[in-house]
Design a protein around this motif. Sequence first.
Motif, PDB file in Angstrom:
ATOM      1  N   PRO A 176       0.828  -1.217   0.000  1.00  0.00           N
ATOM      2  CA  PRO A 176       0.000   0.000   0.000  1.00  0.00           C
ATOM      3  C   PRO A 176       0.856   1.259   0.000  1.00  0.00           C
ATOM      4  O   PRO A 176       1.904   1.310   0.656  1.00  0.00           O
ATOM      5  N   ASP A 177       0.427   2.273  -0.724  1.00  0.00           N
ATOM      6  CA  ASP A 177       1.212   3.499  -0.860  1.00  0.00           C
ATOM      7  C   ASP A 177       1.456   4.194   0.477  1.00  0.00           C
ATOM      8  O   ASP A 177       2.445   4.917   0.630  1.00  0.00           O
ATOM      9  N   SER A 178       0.552   4.006   1.423  1.00  0.00           N
ATOM     10  CA  SER A 178       0.659   4.742   2.685  1.00  0.00           C
ATOM     11  C   SER A 178       1.573   4.068   3.712  1.00  0.00           C
ATOM     12  O   SER A 178       1.832   4.642   4.771  1.00  0.00           O
ATOM     13  N   TRP A 179       2.054   2.854   3.435  1.00  0.00           N
ATOM     14  CA  TRP A 179       2.966   2.196   4.379  1.00  0.00           C
ATOM     15  C   TRP A 179       4.329   2.871   4.331  1.00  0.00           C
ATOM     16  O   TRP A 179       4.803   3.304   3.280  1.00  0.00           O
ATOM     17  N   LYS A 180       4.997   2.939   5.487  1.00  0.00           N
ATOM     18  CA  LYS A 180       6.335   3.508   5.551  1.00  0.00           C
ATOM     19  C   LYS A 180       7.354   2.524   4.984  1.00  0.00           C
ATOM     20  O   LYS A 180       7.223   1.314   5.158  1.00  0.00           O
ATOM     21  N   ILE A 181       8.375   3.058   4.323  1.00  0.00           N
ATOM     22  CA  ILE A 181       9.419   2.239   3.716  1.00  0.00           C
ATOM     23  C   ILE A 181      10.754   2.557   4.397  1.00  0.00           C
ATOM     24  O   ILE A 181      11.114   3.728   4.583  1.00  0.00           O
ATOM     25  N   TYR A 182      11.486   1.513   4.741  1.00  0.00           N
ATOM     26  CA  TYR A 182      12.788   1.637   5.389  1.00  0.00           C
ATOM     27  C   TYR A 182      13.853   0.917   4.567  1.00  0.00           C
ATOM     28  O   TYR A 182      13.544   0.003   3.796  1.00  0.00           O
ATOM     29  N   ARG A 183      15.104   1.345   4.785  1.00  0.00           N
ATOM     30  CA  ARG A 183      16.248   0.676   4.174  1.00  0.00           C
ATOM     31  C   ARG A 183      17.297   0.449   5.273  1.00  0.00           C
ATOM     32  O   ARG A 183      17.663   1.373   5.996  1.00  0.00           O
ATOM     33  N   SER A 184      17.752  -0.786   5.426  1.00  0.00           N
ATOM     34  CA  SER A 184      18.803  -1.084   6.402  1.00  0.00           C
ATOM     35  C   SER A 184      20.038  -1.575   5.657  1.00  0.00           C
ATOM     36  O   SER A 184      19.934  -2.227   4.618  1.00  0.00           O
ATOM     37  N   PHE A 185      21.222  -1.260   6.215  1.00  0.00           N
ATOM     38  CA  PHE A 185      22.453  -1.514   5.458  1.00  0.00           C
ATOM     39  C   PHE A 185      23.589  -1.920   6.379  1.00  0.00           C
ATOM     40  O   PHE A 185      23.777  -1.354   7.464  1.00  0.00           O
ATOM     41  N   ASP A 186      24.351  -2.917   5.920  1.00  0.00           N
ATOM     42  CA  ASP A 186      25.581  -3.332   6.599  1.00  0.00           C
ATOM     43  C   ASP A 186      26.689  -3.378   5.549  1.00  0.00           C
ATOM     44  O   ASP A 186      26.570  -4.080   4.542  1.00  0.00           O
ATOM     45  N   TRP A 187      27.752  -2.616   5.795  1.00  0.00           N
ATOM     46  CA  TRP A 187      28.837  -2.489   4.826  1.00  0.00           C
ATOM     47  C   TRP A 187      29.721  -3.738   4.787  1.00  0.00           C
ATOM     48  O   TRP A 187      29.943  -4.382   5.809  1.00  0.00           O
ATOM     49  N   LYS A 201      34.011  -9.246   2.802  1.00  0.00           N
ATOM     50  CA  LYS A 201      32.819  -9.973   3.228  1.00  0.00           C
ATOM     51  C   LYS A 201      31.597  -9.317   2.564  1.00  0.00           C
ATOM     52  O   LYS A 201      31.661  -8.173   2.111  1.00  0.00           O
ATOM     53  N   PRO A 202      30.473 -10.001   2.487  1.00  0.00           N
ATOM     54  CA  PRO A 202      29.316  -9.421   1.797  1.00  0.00           C
ATOM     55  C   PRO A 202      28.787  -8.159   2.471  1.00  0.00           C
ATOM     56  O   PRO A 202      28.812  -8.034   3.698  1.00  0.00           O
ATOM     57  N   PHE A 203      28.317  -7.219   1.647  1.00  0.00           N
ATOM     58  CA  PHE A 203      27.482  -6.136   2.150  1.00  0.00           C
ATOM     59  C   PHE A 203      26.025  -6.602   2.091  1.00  0.00           C
ATOM     60  O   PHE A 203      25.689  -7.539   1.358  1.00  0.00           O
ATOM     61  N   SER A 204      25.166  -5.966   2.867  1.00  0.00           N
ATOM     62  CA  SER A 204      23.760  -6.369   2.875  1.00  0.00           C
ATOM     63  C   SER A 204      22.875  -5.133   2.966  1.00  0.00           C
ATOM     64  O   SER A 204      23.082  -4.267   3.823  1.00  0.00           O
ATOM     65  N   CYS A 205      21.919  -5.044   2.061  1.00  0.00           N
ATOM     66  CA  CYS A 205      20.936  -3.957   2.066  1.00  0.00           C
ATOM     67  C   CYS A 205      19.546  -4.581   2.002  1.00  0.00           C
ATOM     68  O   CYS A 205      19.272  -5.415   1.124  1.00  0.00           O
ATOM     69  N   GLY A 206      18.698  -4.188   2.916  1.00  0.00           N
ATOM     70  CA  GLY A 206      17.328  -4.702   2.928  1.00  0.00           C
ATOM     71  C   GLY A 206      16.324  -3.564   2.914  1.00  0.00           C
ATOM     72  O   GLY A 206      16.550  -2.509   3.521  1.00  0.00           O
ATOM     73  N   TRP A 207      15.226  -3.763   2.189  1.00  0.00           N
ATOM     74  CA  TRP A 207      14.136  -2.784   2.173  1.00  0.00           C
ATOM     75  C   TRP A 207      12.936  -3.370   2.900  1.00  0.00           C
ATOM     76  O   TRP A 207      12.621  -4.559   2.747  1.00  0.00           O
ATOM     77  N   TRP A 208      12.264  -2.524   3.664  1.00  0.00           N
ATOM     78  CA  TRP A 208      11.181  -2.940   4.539  1.00  0.00           C
ATOM     79  C   TRP A 208       9.952  -2.077   4.337  1.00  0.00           C
ATOM     80  O   TRP A 208      10.064  -0.869   4.118  1.00  0.00           O
ATOM     81  N   ALA A 209       8.795  -2.687   4.438  1.00  0.00           N
ATOM     82  CA  ALA A 209       7.528  -1.955   4.504  1.00  0.00           C
ATOM     83  C   ALA A 209       6.935  -2.215   5.885  1.00  0.00           C
ATOM     84  O   ALA A 209       6.961  -3.355   6.369  1.00  0.00           O
ATOM     85  N   VAL A 210       6.427  -1.166   6.514  1.00  0.00           N
ATOM     86  CA  VAL A 210       5.851  -1.285   7.856  1.00  0.00           C
ATOM     87  C   VAL A 210       4.383  -0.911   7.790  1.00  0.00           C
ATOM     88  O   VAL A 210       4.036   0.178   7.305  1.00  0.00           O
ATOM     89  N   ASP A 211       3.514  -1.816   8.239  1.00  0.00           N
ATOM     90  CA  ASP A 211       2.068  -1.585   8.136  1.00  0.00           C
ATOM     91  C   ASP A 211       1.562  -0.720   9.281  1.00  0.00           C
ATOM     92  O   ASP A 211       2.322  -0.225  10.118  1.00  0.00           O
ATOM     93  N   TYR A 212       0.241  -0.538   9.310  1.00  0.00           N
ATOM     94  CA  TYR A 212      -0.367   0.374  10.285  1.00  0.00           C
ATOM     95  C   TYR A 212      -0.236  -0.133  11.717  1.00  0.00           C
ATOM     96  O   TYR A 212      -0.326   0.648  12.668  1.00  0.00           O
ATOM     97  N   ASP A 213      -0.016  -1.429  11.887  1.00  0.00           N
ATOM     98  CA  ASP A 213       0.142  -2.002  13.229  1.00  0.00           C
ATOM     99  C   ASP A 213       1.607  -2.104  13.646  1.00  0.00           C
ATOM    100  O   ASP A 213       1.916  -2.661  14.698  1.00  0.00           O
ATOM    101  N   GLY A 214       2.528  -1.602  12.807  1.00  0.00           N
ATOM    102  CA  GLY A 214       3.945  -1.656  13.129  1.00  0.00           C
ATOM    103  C   GLY A 214       4.618  -2.960  12.758  1.00  0.00           C
ATOM    104  O   GLY A 214       5.775  -3.175  13.128  1.00  0.00           O
ATOM    105  N   VAL A 215       3.923  -3.837  12.027  1.00  0.00           N
ATOM    106  CA  VAL A 215       4.525  -5.095  11.573  1.00  0.00           C
ATOM    107  C   VAL A 215       5.469  -4.800  10.410  1.00  0.00           C
ATOM    108  O   VAL A 215       5.102  -4.083   9.469  1.00  0.00           O
ATOM    109  N   ALA A 216       6.684  -5.337  10.458  1.00  0.00           N
ATOM    110  CA  ALA A 216       7.705  -5.078   9.442  1.00  0.00           C
ATOM    111  C   ALA A 216       7.765  -6.235   8.445  1.00  0.00           C
ATOM    112  O   ALA A 216       7.786  -7.404   8.834  1.00  0.00           O
ATOM    113  N   TYR A 217       7.820  -5.887   7.154  1.00  0.00           N
ATOM    114  CA  TYR A 217       7.922  -6.866   6.074  1.00  0.00           C
ATOM    115  C   TYR A 217       9.199  -6.577   5.289  1.00  0.00           C
ATOM    116  O   TYR A 217       9.362  -5.473   4.758  1.00  0.00           O
ATOM    117  N   ARG A 218      10.098  -7.554   5.234  1.00  0.00           N
ATOM    118  CA  ARG A 218      11.296  -7.404   4.387  1.00  0.00           C
ATOM    119  C   ARG A 218      10.865  -7.724   2.964  1.00  0.00           C
ATOM    120  O   ARG A 218      10.558  -8.884   2.636  1.00  0.00           O
TER     121      ARG A 218
END
Length: 211
Positions: free
Chosen positions: A10-21, A25-42
């Motif tokens: 949904p357009d109104s969910w907040k989007i986050y990006r987390s990063f480890d350099w 060794k591998p770098f890692s970047c993940g994108w997350w959507a957080v719903d109205y109840d605060g549940v996080a989806y990678r």
Amino acid sequence: THVIDPFEIPDSWKIYRSFDWGYNKPFSCGWWAVDYDGVAYRILELYGCTKTPNEGVKWIPDKIFSEIANIEREHRWLKGKRIIGVADPSIWDSSRGESVADCAAKHGVYFSAGDNERLAGWMQVHYRFQFDDNGYPRMYFFNNCKAAIRTIPLMMFSETKPEDIDTTLEDHCPDEIRYMCQSRPIKPIIPTEPKVILTDPLNQFTNIKRY
């Protein structure tokens, strides 16, 4: 139980990006959507690993953040969105010249420093994996996030610091997941106490036969 099929965000969910350099060794970047109840989806990830586990692709920062910026411009779940970034505080180290964070900013990829209190961070990860009384956790992973799905079950506790993760393992996805969870801390779920039946004169709640 925590891995699900992707769905449209949904357009109104907040989007986050987390990063480890990472470089060797591998770098890692993940994108997350957080719903109205605060549940996080990678929902997406970019993992800098060769076909050999825990071996980095050795991309320089410019290449990493150019690719991240390109994904955020083009992917339908991300383009046009305000993305809140959180990363390992070490990327602000400028002792050897331009910091990794400064390089990211040149590509329009911005972060705030993640909380690097490791034990508190792992507890936040545990809290999100917890199930509530209805059997639902507070963190899910889309099944396209292969690196996180592969590496999280591999984590083991340290033999010298038993409440922390063994840092010799392939912990790059778990680390940036920890930064994400620390950026939106939650309280643990306290299990509901079962009702205590003090008397049962009609034998309704037991299988004991009374004569």
